[in-house]
Write a protein that holds these residues in place. Structure first.
Motif, PDB file in Angstrom:
ATOM      1  N   VAL A  83     -13.057  26.986 -55.006  1.00 15.13           N
ATOM      2  CA  VAL A  83     -12.261  26.872 -56.224  1.00 15.13           C
ATOM      3  C   VAL A  83     -13.177  26.643 -57.416  1.00 15.13           C
ATOM      4  CG1 VAL A  83     -10.380  25.613 -57.363  1.00 15.13           C
ATOM      5  CG2 VAL A  83     -10.430  25.761 -54.857  1.00 15.13           C
ATOM      6  N   TYR A  84     -12.892  27.348 -58.514  1.00 16.66           N
ATOM      7  CA  TYR A  84     -13.496  26.974 -59.787  1.00 16.66           C
ATOM      8  C   TYR A  84     -12.373  26.793 -60.794  1.00 16.66           C
ATOM      9  CZ  TYR A  84     -12.896  31.854 -61.275  1.00 16.66           C
ATOM     10  OH  TYR A  84     -12.367  33.084 -61.592  1.00 16.66           O
ATOM     11  N   ASP A  85     -12.727  26.252 -61.948  1.00 16.15           N
ATOM     12  CA  ASP A  85     -11.772  25.974 -63.012  1.00 16.15           C
ATOM     13  C   ASP A  85     -12.053  26.989 -64.124  1.00 16.15           C
ATOM     14  OD1 ASP A  85     -10.671  24.985 -65.367  1.00 16.15           O
ATOM     15  OD2 ASP A  85     -11.367  22.936 -65.075  1.00 16.15           O
ATOM     16  N   ILE A  86     -11.052  27.780 -64.494  1.00 17.22           N
ATOM     17  CA  ILE A  86     -11.288  28.851 -65.481  1.00 17.22           C
ATOM     18  C   ILE A  86     -11.699  28.301 -66.844  1.00 17.22           C
ATOM     19  CG2 ILE A  86      -9.656  30.446 -64.334  1.00 17.22           C
ATOM     20  CD1 ILE A  86      -7.922  29.989 -67.019  1.00 17.22           C
ATOM     21  N   THR A  87     -11.524  26.985 -67.067  1.00 20.77           N
ATOM     22  CA  THR A  87     -11.915  26.381 -68.348  1.00 20.77           C
ATOM     23  C   THR A  87     -13.280  25.705 -68.249  1.00 20.77           C
ATOM     24  OG1 THR A  87     -10.975  24.149 -68.002  1.00 20.77           O
ATOM     25  CG2 THR A  87      -9.476  25.874 -68.748  1.00 20.77           C
ATOM     26  N   ASP A  88     -13.965  25.893 -67.114  1.00 21.57           N
ATOM     27  CA  ASP A  88     -15.240  25.201 -66.885  1.00 21.57           C
ATOM     28  C   ASP A  88     -16.256  26.179 -66.289  1.00 21.57           C
ATOM     29  OD1 ASP A  88     -17.359  23.619 -66.064  1.00 21.57           O
ATOM     30  OD2 ASP A  88     -16.198  22.472 -64.585  1.00 21.57           O
ATOM     31  N   ARG A  89     -17.061  26.776 -67.172  1.00 23.56           N
ATOM     32  CA  ARG A  89     -18.012  27.783 -66.708  1.00 23.56           C
ATOM     33  C   ARG A  89     -18.972  27.228 -65.658  1.00 23.56           C
ATOM     34  NH1 ARG A  89     -19.602  32.710 -67.190  1.00 23.56           N
ATOM     35  NH2 ARG A  89     -17.874  33.127 -68.583  1.00 23.56           N
ATOM     36  N   GLY A  90     -19.354  25.974 -65.831  1.00 22.37           N
ATOM     37  CA  GLY A  90     -20.268  25.360 -64.861  1.00 22.37           C
ATOM     38  C   GLY A  90     -19.699  25.405 -63.447  1.00 22.37           C
ATOM     39  N   SER A  91     -18.393  25.216 -63.325  1.00 23.89           N
ATOM     40  CA  SER A  91     -17.765  25.232 -61.991  1.00 23.89           C
ATOM     41  C   SER A  91     -17.816  26.638 -61.402  1.00 23.89           C
ATOM     42  CB  SER A  91     -16.324  24.724 -62.059  1.00 23.89           C
ATOM     43  OG  SER A  91     -15.462  25.656 -62.685  1.00 23.89           O
ATOM     44  N   PHE A  92     -17.759  27.651 -62.268  1.00 22.96           N
ATOM     45  CA  PHE A  92     -17.849  29.049 -61.821  1.00 22.96           C
ATOM     46  C   PHE A  92     -19.270  29.334 -61.334  1.00 22.96           C
ATOM     47  CE2 PHE A  92     -18.359  33.656 -62.953  1.00 22.96           C
ATOM     48  CZ  PHE A  92     -17.407  34.163 -62.092  1.00 22.96           C
ATOM     49  N   GLU A  93     -20.244  28.766 -62.039  1.00 25.67           N
ATOM     50  CA  GLU A  93     -21.638  28.999 -61.660  1.00 25.67           C
ATOM     51  C   GLU A  93     -22.009  28.311 -60.346  1.00 25.67           C
ATOM     52  OE1 GLU A  93     -23.493  27.922 -65.338  1.00 25.67           O
ATOM     53  OE2 GLU A  93     -23.006  29.883 -66.219  1.00 25.67           O
ATOM     54  N   GLU A  94     -21.184  27.364 -59.917  1.00 19.08           N
ATOM     55  CA  GLU A  94     -21.455  26.696 -58.635  1.00 19.08           C
ATOM     56  C   GLU A  94     -20.911  27.484 -57.445  1.00 19.08           C
ATOM     57  OE1 GLU A  94     -20.502  22.519 -58.492  1.00 19.08           O
ATOM     58  OE2 GLU A  94     -21.549  22.159 -60.398  1.00 19.08           O
ATOM     59  N   VAL A  95     -20.134  28.540 -57.717  1.00 19.47           N
ATOM     60  CA  VAL A  95     -19.507  29.294 -56.619  1.00 19.47           C
ATOM     61  C   VAL A  95     -20.553  30.019 -55.770  1.00 19.47           C
ATOM     62  CG1 VAL A  95     -17.978  31.218 -56.037  1.00 19.47           C
ATOM     63  CG2 VAL A  95     -17.297  29.579 -57.804  1.00 19.47           C
TER      64      VAL A  95
END
Ligand code: GDP
Ligand code: MG
Length: 171
Positions: A83-95
């Motif tokens: 899961v990532y948060d669409i409002t948090d780019r950092g969370s996307f980069e952790e995928v």
């Protein structure tokens, strides 16, 4: 009668992306605003998927585990939601790093995986476009859902869990 299949699902993603909210939404069809962020829990849940009763064991990780704990959770699971948060780019980069670790731990097995971009209700402060999510999922050869644990009108959250169960059963 054949024993109903059991699948072990683990939910990964940075702390705060909404893992617990998604699991609670899936299990109760409700949204709970505040959920202890340090809590790690497992749940059992039965669902009828494609005319088959499937028992799921769901591990909601806290998202702040060290590498050994993460690897342990990955060895335990049959299928995974990142899961990532669409409002948090950092969370996307952790995928992508999480996916690499999964591949590493599970190799040479193919890893049943679903990618979820959560908090789609917060479109006005979005940092990750839908296209970026789709592209990453295509690279990882997995299903992709954008959804919202708090405004899940179409039942997308359940769809993501069910699709993961199918993916596990196909392997
Ligand atoms: P976790 O650390 O990944 O388990 O994240 P939580 O489930 O504890 O959620 C973190 C925060 O995000 C909480 O304040 C939730 O209320 C909020 N949250 C979770 N899902 C959503 C969502 O779909 N939309 C919005 N607006 N907030 C959410
Ligand atoms: Mg949590």
């Amino acid at each position: 009668m054949a024993k109903s299949p059991e699948v072990k699902l683990a939910i990964f993603g940075r702390a705060g992306v909404g893992k617990s909210a998604l699991v609670v939404r899936f299990l109760t069809r409700r949204f709970i605003w505040e959920y202890d962020p340090t809590l790690e829990s497992t749940y059992r849940h039965q669902a009828n998927i494609d005319d088959e009763v499937v028992t799921m064991e769901i591990l909601d990780t806290a998202g702040q585990e060290d590498i050994q704990q993460k690897e342990g959770h990955m060895r335990w699971g049959d299928g995974f939601i990142i899961v990532y948060d669409i409002t948090d780019r950092g969370s996307f980069e952790e995928v992508a790093p999480l996916r690499s670790l999964l591949e590493e731990v599970k190799k040479p097995k193919n890893v049943p995986l679903v990618l979820v971009g959560n908090k789609s209700d917060l479109d006005h402060i979005r940092q990750v476009s839908t296209e970026e999510g789709e592209r990453l999922a295509a690279e990882m050869a997995c299903a992709f859902y954008e959804c919202s644990a708090c405004a899940d009108e179409g039942g997308t959250v359940a769809e993501a869990f069910h699709e993961l169960c199918r993916e596990v059963r196909r392997r």
